[in-house]
Design a protein around this motif. Structure first.
Motif, PDB file in Angstrom:
ATOM      1  N   GLY A 173       0.753  -1.225  -0.003  1.00  0.00           N
ATOM      2  CA  GLY A 173       0.008   0.099   0.044  1.00  0.00           C
ATOM      3  C   GLY A 173       0.974   1.245  -0.154  1.00  0.00           C
ATOM      4  N   HIS A 174       0.342   2.441  -0.538  1.00  0.00           N
ATOM      5  CA  HIS A 174       0.861   3.617  -0.571  1.00  0.00           C
ATOM      6  C   HIS A 174       1.213   4.191   0.867  1.00  0.00           C
ATOM      7  CE1 HIS A 174       0.861   3.979  -4.627  1.00  0.00           C
ATOM      8  NE2 HIS A 174      -0.450   3.335  -4.724  1.00  0.00           N
ATOM      9  N   ASP A 175       2.203   5.176   0.873  1.00  0.00           N
ATOM     10  CA  ASP A 175       2.231   5.792   2.248  1.00  0.00           C
ATOM     11  C   ASP A 175       1.973   7.355   2.028  1.00  0.00           C
ATOM     12  OD1 ASP A 175       3.444   6.947   4.500  1.00  0.00           O
ATOM     13  OD2 ASP A 175       5.646   6.992   3.836  1.00  0.00           O
ATOM     14  N   TRP A 176       0.496   7.484   2.081  1.00  0.00           N
ATOM     15  CA  TRP A 176      -0.124   8.878   1.779  1.00  0.00           C
ATOM     16  C   TRP A 176       0.501  10.130   2.747  1.00  0.00           C
ATOM     17  CZ3 TRP A 176      -2.135   8.725  -2.707  1.00  0.00           C
ATOM     18  CH2 TRP A 176      -2.741   7.423  -3.018  1.00  0.00           C
ATOM     19  N   TRP A 177       0.688  10.784   1.977  1.00  0.00           N
ATOM     20  CA  TRP A 177       1.028  12.254   2.515  1.00  0.00           C
ATOM     21  C   TRP A 177       0.025  13.246   2.281  1.00  0.00           C
ATOM     22  CZ3 TRP A 177       7.107  13.666   2.897  1.00  0.00           C
ATOM     23  CH2 TRP A 177       7.858  12.603   3.393  1.00  0.00           C
ATOM     24  N   PRO A 178      -0.049  14.366   3.005  1.00  0.00           N
ATOM     25  CA  PRO A 178      -1.122  15.186   2.654  1.00  0.00           C
ATOM     26  C   PRO A 178      -0.408  16.319   1.709  1.00  0.00           C
ATOM     27  CG  PRO A 178      -0.153  15.717   4.964  1.00  0.00           C
ATOM     28  CD  PRO A 178       0.409  14.441   4.477  1.00  0.00           C
ATOM     29  N   GLY A 179      -1.417  16.591   0.894  1.00  0.00           N
ATOM     30  CA  GLY A 179      -1.191  17.506  -0.203  1.00  0.00           C
ATOM     31  C   GLY A 179      -1.750  18.971   0.162  1.00  0.00           C
ATOM     32  N   GLY A 180      -2.272  19.817  -0.869  1.00  0.00           N
ATOM     33  CA  GLY A 180      -2.722  21.027  -0.546  1.00  0.00           C
ATOM     34  C   GLY A 180      -4.339  20.712  -0.890  1.00  0.00           C
ATOM     35  N   THR A 181      -5.210  21.807  -0.673  1.00  0.00           N
ATOM     36  CA  THR A 181      -6.756  21.642  -0.573  1.00  0.00           C
ATOM     37  C   THR A 181      -7.092  22.753  -1.519  1.00  0.00           C
ATOM     38  OG1 THR A 181      -6.928  20.980   1.776  1.00  0.00           O
ATOM     39  CG2 THR A 181      -8.806  22.064   0.528  1.00  0.00           C
ATOM     40  N   ALA A 235       4.186   8.265  -7.331  1.00  0.00           N
ATOM     41  CA  ALA A 235       3.265   7.917  -8.578  1.00  0.00           C
ATOM     42  C   ALA A 235       1.999   7.875  -8.618  1.00  0.00           C
ATOM     43  CB  ALA A 235       3.945   6.411  -9.198  1.00  0.00           C
ATOM     44  N   ALA A 236       1.476   8.008  -7.304  1.00  0.00           N
ATOM     45  CA  ALA A 236       0.189   7.834  -7.184  1.00  0.00           C
ATOM     46  C   ALA A 236      -0.400   9.188  -6.468  1.00  0.00           C
ATOM     47  CB  ALA A 236      -0.277   6.451  -6.406  1.00  0.00           C
ATOM     48  N   SER A 237      -1.692   9.471  -6.794  1.00  0.00           N
ATOM     49  CA  SER A 237      -2.410  10.589  -5.944  1.00  0.00           C
ATOM     50  C   SER A 237      -3.696  10.086  -5.684  1.00  0.00           C
ATOM     51  CB  SER A 237      -2.096  11.997  -6.548  1.00  0.00           C
ATOM     52  OG  SER A 237      -2.727  12.172  -7.667  1.00  0.00           O
ATOM     53  N   ARG A 238      -4.450  10.666  -4.777  1.00  0.00           N
ATOM     54  CA  ARG A 238      -5.928  10.679  -4.600  1.00  0.00           C
ATOM     55  C   ARG A 238      -6.512  11.990  -4.134  1.00  0.00           C
ATOM     56  NH1 ARG A 238      -6.302   6.833   0.986  1.00  0.00           N
ATOM     57  NH2 ARG A 238      -5.236   8.288   2.274  1.00  0.00           N
ATOM     58  N   LEU A 239      -7.793  12.057  -4.323  1.00  0.00           N
ATOM     59  CA  LEU A 239      -8.413  13.375  -4.057  1.00  0.00           C
ATOM     60  C   LEU A 239      -9.340  12.850  -3.076  1.00  0.00           C
ATOM     61  CD1 LEU A 239      -9.135  14.745  -7.509  1.00  0.00           C
ATOM     62  CD2 LEU A 239      -7.053  15.422  -5.941  1.00  0.00           C
ATOM     63  N   LEU A 240      -9.410  13.730  -2.021  1.00  0.00           N
ATOM     64  CA  LEU A 240     -10.509  13.707  -0.828  1.00  0.00           C
ATOM     65  C   LEU A 240     -11.313  14.762  -0.542  1.00  0.00           C
ATOM     66  CD1 LEU A 240      -7.749  12.160   1.708  1.00  0.00           C
ATOM     67  CD2 LEU A 240      -9.302  10.688   0.302  1.00  0.00           C
ATOM     68  N   ALA A 241     -12.545  14.531  -0.613  1.00  0.00           N
ATOM     69  CA  ALA A 241     -13.372  15.604  -0.208  1.00  0.00           C
ATOM     70  C   ALA A 241     -13.380  16.070   1.265  1.00  0.00           C
ATOM     71  CB  ALA A 241     -15.079  15.251  -0.237  1.00  0.00           C
ATOM     72  N   THR A 242     -13.239  17.226   1.668  1.00  0.00           N
ATOM     73  CA  THR A 242     -12.955  17.677   2.882  1.00  0.00           C
ATOM     74  C   THR A 242     -14.331  18.321   3.699  1.00  0.00           C
ATOM     75  OG1 THR A 242     -12.454  19.800   2.049  1.00  0.00           O
ATOM     76  CG2 THR A 242     -10.510  18.400   2.527  1.00  0.00           C
ATOM     77  N   THR A 243     -15.445  17.901   2.873  1.00  0.00           N
ATOM     78  CA  THR A 243     -16.476  18.535   3.563  1.00  0.00           C
ATOM     79  C   THR A 243     -17.290  17.373   4.245  1.00  0.00           C
ATOM     80  OG1 THR A 243     -17.899  17.792   1.620  1.00  0.00           O
ATOM     81  CG2 THR A 243     -17.263  20.246   1.823  1.00  0.00           C
TER      82      THR A 243
END
Length: 99
Positions: A67-75, A91-99
């Protein structure tokens, strides 16, 4: 002229189409063993006795297995969507809703 022909070894990553030294200096070694030993010790390559992987492909394989080692990015303030990226393979990114 002080140029002579010598035989040497260069390493390639066993991942198809990977070019770990693309555009950079390609290291040369006196033996296969020296190539594996130095690349693994100095450049974080991995060798399992059969497969030799460069650092980037080693990181990708690690993420595939564990599994990936997810780090926070920008909002994005207009959408409230937060992006995260993998701190290991990048190589991977994911988008997360903050609401």
């Amino acid at each position: 002229m002080a140029i002579k022909r010598v035989e040497c070894y260069v390493a390639t990553c066993d991942t198809p189409d990977c070019k770990p030294f693309d555009g950079e200096f390609t290291p040369h070694f006196d033996t296969e063993e020296e190539a594996v030993e130095r690349l693994c010790a100095e450049d974080e390559w991995t060798f399992d006795g059969k497969v030799l992987l460069c650092r980037d492909c080693t990181d990708i394989r690690e993420c595939e297995r564990n599994g990936h080692d997810w780090w926070p990015g920008g909002t994005d303030p207009s959408t409230g969507v937060r992006e995260e990226y993998c701190g290991r393979c990048h190589a991977a990114s994911r988008l997360l809703a903050t609401t």
